[in-house]
Design a protein around this motif. Structure first.
Motif, PDB file in Angstrom:
ATOM      1  N   ASP C  78       0.829  -1.208   0.000  1.00  0.00           N
ATOM      2  CA  ASP C  78       0.000   0.000   0.000  1.00  0.00           C
ATOM      3  C   ASP C  78       0.867   1.263   0.000  1.00  0.00           C
ATOM      4  OD1 ASP C  78      -2.096  -1.741   0.089  1.00  0.00           O
ATOM      5  OD2 ASP C  78      -3.082  -0.816   1.808  1.00  0.00           O
ATOM      6  N   PHE C  82       0.760   4.315  -2.784  1.00  0.00           N
ATOM      7  CA  PHE C  82       0.491   5.726  -2.536  1.00  0.00           C
ATOM      8  C   PHE C  82       1.661   6.613  -2.972  1.00  0.00           C
ATOM      9  CE2 PHE C  82      -3.091   4.156  -0.029  1.00  0.00           C
ATOM     10  CZ  PHE C  82      -4.071   5.082  -0.379  1.00  0.00           C
ATOM     11  N   ASN C  86       1.259   9.426  -5.751  1.00  0.00           N
ATOM     12  CA  ASN C  86       1.685  10.788  -5.432  1.00  0.00           C
ATOM     13  C   ASN C  86       2.521  11.377  -6.567  1.00  0.00           C
ATOM     14  OD1 ASN C  86       2.085  13.154  -4.021  1.00  0.00           O
ATOM     15  ND2 ASN C  86       3.215  12.246  -2.334  1.00  0.00           N
ATOM     16  N   VAL C 104      -7.553   3.883  -5.792  1.00  0.00           N
ATOM     17  CA  VAL C 104      -7.611   3.471  -4.385  1.00  0.00           C
ATOM     18  C   VAL C 104      -8.810   2.553  -4.147  1.00  0.00           C
ATOM     19  CG1 VAL C 104      -7.873   4.306  -2.010  1.00  0.00           C
ATOM     20  CG2 VAL C 104      -6.332   5.496  -3.582  1.00  0.00           C
TER      21      VAL C 104
ATOM     22  N   ILE D  18      -8.123   8.457   1.018  1.00  0.00           N
ATOM     23  CA  ILE D  18      -6.838   8.907   0.461  1.00  0.00           C
ATOM     24  C   ILE D  18      -6.079   9.729   1.501  1.00  0.00           C
ATOM     25  CG2 ILE D  18      -5.817  10.458  -1.271  1.00  0.00           C
ATOM     26  CD1 ILE D  18      -8.159   9.542  -3.161  1.00  0.00           C
ATOM     27  N   ARG D  21      -4.842   7.336   4.425  1.00  0.00           N
ATOM     28  CA  ARG D  21      -3.817   6.350   4.112  1.00  0.00           C
ATOM     29  C   ARG D  21      -2.658   6.909   3.287  1.00  0.00           C
ATOM     30  NH1 ARG D  21      -7.338   1.974   1.289  1.00  0.00           N
ATOM     31  NH2 ARG D  21      -5.314   0.993   0.964  1.00  0.00           N
ATOM     32  N   GLY D  22      -2.884   7.977   2.541  1.00  0.00           N
ATOM     33  CA  GLY D  22      -1.822   8.548   1.714  1.00  0.00           C
ATOM     34  C   GLY D  22      -0.791   9.270   2.570  1.00  0.00           C
ATOM     35  N   ILE D  26       0.650  13.806  -0.494  1.00  0.00           N
ATOM     36  CA  ILE D  26      -0.726  13.812  -1.000  1.00  0.00           C
ATOM     37  C   ILE D  26      -1.590  14.781  -0.191  1.00  0.00           C
ATOM     38  CG2 ILE D  26      -2.819  12.396  -1.196  1.00  0.00           C
ATOM     39  CD1 ILE D  26      -1.097  10.081  -2.187  1.00  0.00           C
TER      40      ILE D  26
END
Lengths: 122, 122, 122, 122, 122, 122
Positions: C78, C82, C86, C104, D18, D21-22, D26
């Motif tokens: 994960d 991300f 990004n 996502v 997002i 978890r980002g 982000i």
């Protein structure tokens, strides 16, 4: 500036390098790219005109120069050019205008070379 | 033409102006843009290769020049370059070819600078 | 909606039709497209991550779904997802955000399938 | 279909995920994206109209829905909407027409909600 | 390089040719393109700023040069320019940065011409 | 899903609204968009095929559906369709594949309607 000669020299030099140093996948793509414009159930002229319209809406000057030269070689008339560019202009909008300028400038240089009996080989 | 020097001078001059005269939002975007390529769970090489592929499918020559230089600095080999460019070529189609030419030309100039022991600082 | 199953069924059905009825050029392109993500000097994971970033900046939801599934199969974490997204977000801007949402959402559904021990075969 | 409610629910749910978890990059991008439409030397209305035109020429339906809602909240009149969409149509060409349809459909649903005194909160 | 003069000369020469040799459809498109920026319920300044943002996210340097000149003629301030470019940067991402450099370079040359009392007529 | 009927109903309803409520500039653009595909020195078939290729490389599903229907009305054969789509695939790359799937699905539905003697009027 001689758009056509400059484009041809650069294209030839860089394609040679890409095909020498690039892997099999790149070579095969270049081969597909050549063959897709060959005569099938659609003739070469129609396919080159499609290539010109696609290049114009995607706004790629080098691709436009290439397809203008190829269309001229296939005997596309000025009136046919302007109709094809009109389709691209309506589909792609005013953002394509700078590329239509380049297409017409390239067409002019092709016609000048034809008048002088110079080769358009690409 | 020295693609690398010309790009660096123009980029430096204009970025300085943008960062001096632009507002806080622009400054912050530029900072984010720098940081996104820093080492995280993915290493810098992988991120710069992603930047190169993204720049090629989006067909931005200046961005391509930047990421080619950065990839060379990170030790990306010629074989790795051509595989990354092959991914971009298949995803983005023949319309990316003029930009792949520019990427390879820039790579050549980087290798030349490396042979001469010249800096690639960007 | 089961994004993954819906995508797989539609993709399989239409690809079968395209490959049956399309000419040799189309078949060869599809073959190139498969091979370009195979292991070379770059590993499959890196290439699939490149495919994901390219699909995101070009804003193609179906391509994003495909590469998210493939990245999950290749063990991308994960955190790696991300970071890759990004990069795409910074390169491609806020216009990519709806596609990052879809990426996502697809990742969530893949993780759910993994927890249930269901196949992700694509 | 209630375009507005569907968009809002999906956007809220996925943005929450997002942002949870980002990574920091982000989060910061999302913050920049919010702030860029705030009042500065240009007012919010003008900036939201710019966002609408940019979303239309880039042909992103979700972004169009968002900026139509925001423009309605800022008091943009129907006549102003159609002038802004006309700029996008001329710049971006007929390829934007399906997105102009979506913009107008969203505008209709916003006006309907206004008549009923329903919230447009986004 | 004098971006403004070079752009104006090339644009004038090629537009004249396109309008002379192109068909009625092309002429009408050019007329629509002129009219869409005229005063309506939105003022000319707002429309030209929209044109600038659209040109920047679509990454067309010639269109950027045109709209920068037009915005300067309409009295857009530097602060307004940078806010508009910030919207384009956030929407379109780092891939727009080379075009934002060109916008700022063009703005500088416009300001220089204004200081010297030179015409910006386009 | 009946792609064709759904597209036609939505298109008709929204175009009517746009043409009623939009200003003169929008009406004129729509008129130009109709006329550009009419017979000139290039025939309608060739122009519709150009429209299909342009729509595919620009990846607009609604535009693809429209031009597939129009091409079928003009008597374009399956072999001609696949050659045109092959040009678009090579120019635009694998990112166009989801749209080529949609084009072929639409073509199937058109052929089915033809077999049943149903109207394709659009």
């Amino acid at each position: 500036m001689d758009i056509i000669e400059e484009f041809k020299r650069y294209r030839e030099r860089m394609n040679a390098e890409i095909l020498t140093r690039g892997g099999l996948g790149i070579k095969r793509f270049f081969a597909l790219d050549d063959r897709v414009y060959e005569k099938g159930v659609l003739d070469v002229r129609t396919k080159e005109l499609m290539g010109l319209v696609a290049s114009t809406v995607l706004r790629c000057n080098d691709c436009i120069v290439y397809h203008v030269i190829r269309c001229v070689q296939e005997g596309v008339s000025d009136a046919e050019f302007f109709e094809a560019l009109n389709v691209a202009l309506v589909v792609g909008g005013s953002i394509t205008i700078p590329h239509i300028r380049r297409a017409v400038e390239t067409l002019d240089q092709c016609r000048e070379k034809q008048r002088k009996g110079e080769s358009l080989e690409v």
